[in-house]
Design a protein around this motif. Structure first.
Motif, PDB file in Angstrom:
ATOM      1  N   VAL A 168       0.890  -1.031   0.070  1.00  0.00           N
ATOM      2  CA  VAL A 168      -0.150   0.058  -0.093  1.00  0.00           C
ATOM      3  C   VAL A 168       0.925   1.267   0.056  1.00  0.00           C
ATOM      4  N   GLY A 169       0.405   2.375  -0.699  1.00  0.00           N
ATOM      5  CA  GLY A 169       1.291   3.424  -0.733  1.00  0.00           C
ATOM      6  C   GLY A 169       0.559   4.584  -1.252  1.00  0.00           C
ATOM      7  N   ALA A 170       1.514   5.358  -2.088  1.00  0.00           N
ATOM      8  CA  ALA A 170       0.925   6.608  -2.692  1.00  0.00           C
ATOM      9  C   ALA A 170       0.949   6.564  -4.311  1.00  0.00           C
ATOM     10  N   GLY A 171       0.111   7.244  -5.037  1.00  0.00           N
ATOM     11  CA  GLY A 171       0.286   7.623  -6.279  1.00  0.00           C
ATOM     12  C   GLY A 171       0.628   9.196  -6.618  1.00  0.00           C
ATOM     13  N   THR A 172       0.846   9.269  -7.666  1.00  0.00           N
ATOM     14  CA  THR A 172       0.924  10.791  -8.076  1.00  0.00           C
ATOM     15  C   THR A 172       1.977  11.611  -7.303  1.00  0.00           C
ATOM     16  N   VAL A 173       3.160  10.732  -6.928  1.00  0.00           N
ATOM     17  CA  VAL A 173       4.252  11.062  -6.680  1.00  0.00           C
ATOM     18  C   VAL A 173       5.221  11.935  -7.487  1.00  0.00           C
TER      19      VAL A 173
END
Length: 221
Positions: free
Chosen positions: A70-75
């Motif tokens: 799990v984590g982030a997009g649009t980094v």
């Protein structure tokens, strides 16, 4: 290859569908993620332009951090990357190819899926340490384009079209035949305001479409 790398690759091959929860709110992210997890999804991203994205990501890490990526997009910046890494997230997805971000995320032990549209961008991502390349935007990268890219990319690099992917076995089969390895699922899977019943149904439809397309590919081979 590290144990961590092996584990994520096994999970990815089992169900290579990345759930993109753009617009999700912290008070609903766990229930939505639980629904997806129950259906076999092991890669869940919250784009950073979602409301209080870091709060949602922290909640996902606390609940699913030891059993899913799990984590982030649009980094898109190093500051954003640092903030996400501090949450304990292990998944970093970018819309572009930034070697510095890719390299730092890989060294932090994250699975990184950088966006690329051209051969040059894809090889830059690979040189920086990426093992999965996000082919974006998928609406513009048709199966014929993916086939051309796949012809020159290393065989061990996984490619996932993102953008415009439907719960459609024939569409998926077209991409798989061209050499794609999985898909990123955006608004077709989740959009703000969707009911829990609808996301359960849609999550199942995508899994069924993937399984159908994969079975057709295996039969053809």
């Amino acid at each position: 290859m590290t144990t961590e790398s092996l584990n994520y690759q096994v999970a990815f091959k089992s169900l290579p569908l990345v759930a993109i929860l753009r617009g999700v709110k912290p008070d609903e992210v766990i229930s939505i993620a639980q629904t997806l997890f129950n259906e076999g999804y092991r890669f869940i991203e919250v784009p950073l332009n979602s409301p209080d994205a870091l709060v949602s990501i922290t909640k996902l890490v606390d609940t699913f951090g030891d059993k899913a990526w799990v984590g982030a997009g649009t980094v898109t910046s190093m500051k954003q990357l640092d903030d996400v890494i501090e949450t304990g997230a292990r998944l970093i997805v970018t819309p572009n190819t930034n070697p510095a971000i890719i390299n730092k995320a890989v060294n932090a032990g994250c699975v990184v899926m950088p966006g690329a549209m051209t051969v040059t961008e894809a090889f830059s991502a690979i040189d920086a340490g990426a093992e999965i390349v996000k082919l974006f935007p998928g609406e513009m990268l048709t199966p014929s384009v993916v086939k051309a890219l796949r012809a020159v990319l290393p065989a061990n690099i996984m490619c996932i079209p993102v953008g415009g992917i439907s719960a459609d076995a024939e569409q998926m089969k077209g991409y798989l035949s061209a050499g794609a390895n999985g898909f990123g699922l955006g608004s077709g899977l989740y959009r703000p305001g969707i009911s829990s019943e609808q996301i359960t149904l849609t999550a199942k439809e995508y899994v069924a479409s993937w399984q159908n397309a994969s079975e057709q590919m295996n039969t053809a081979n």
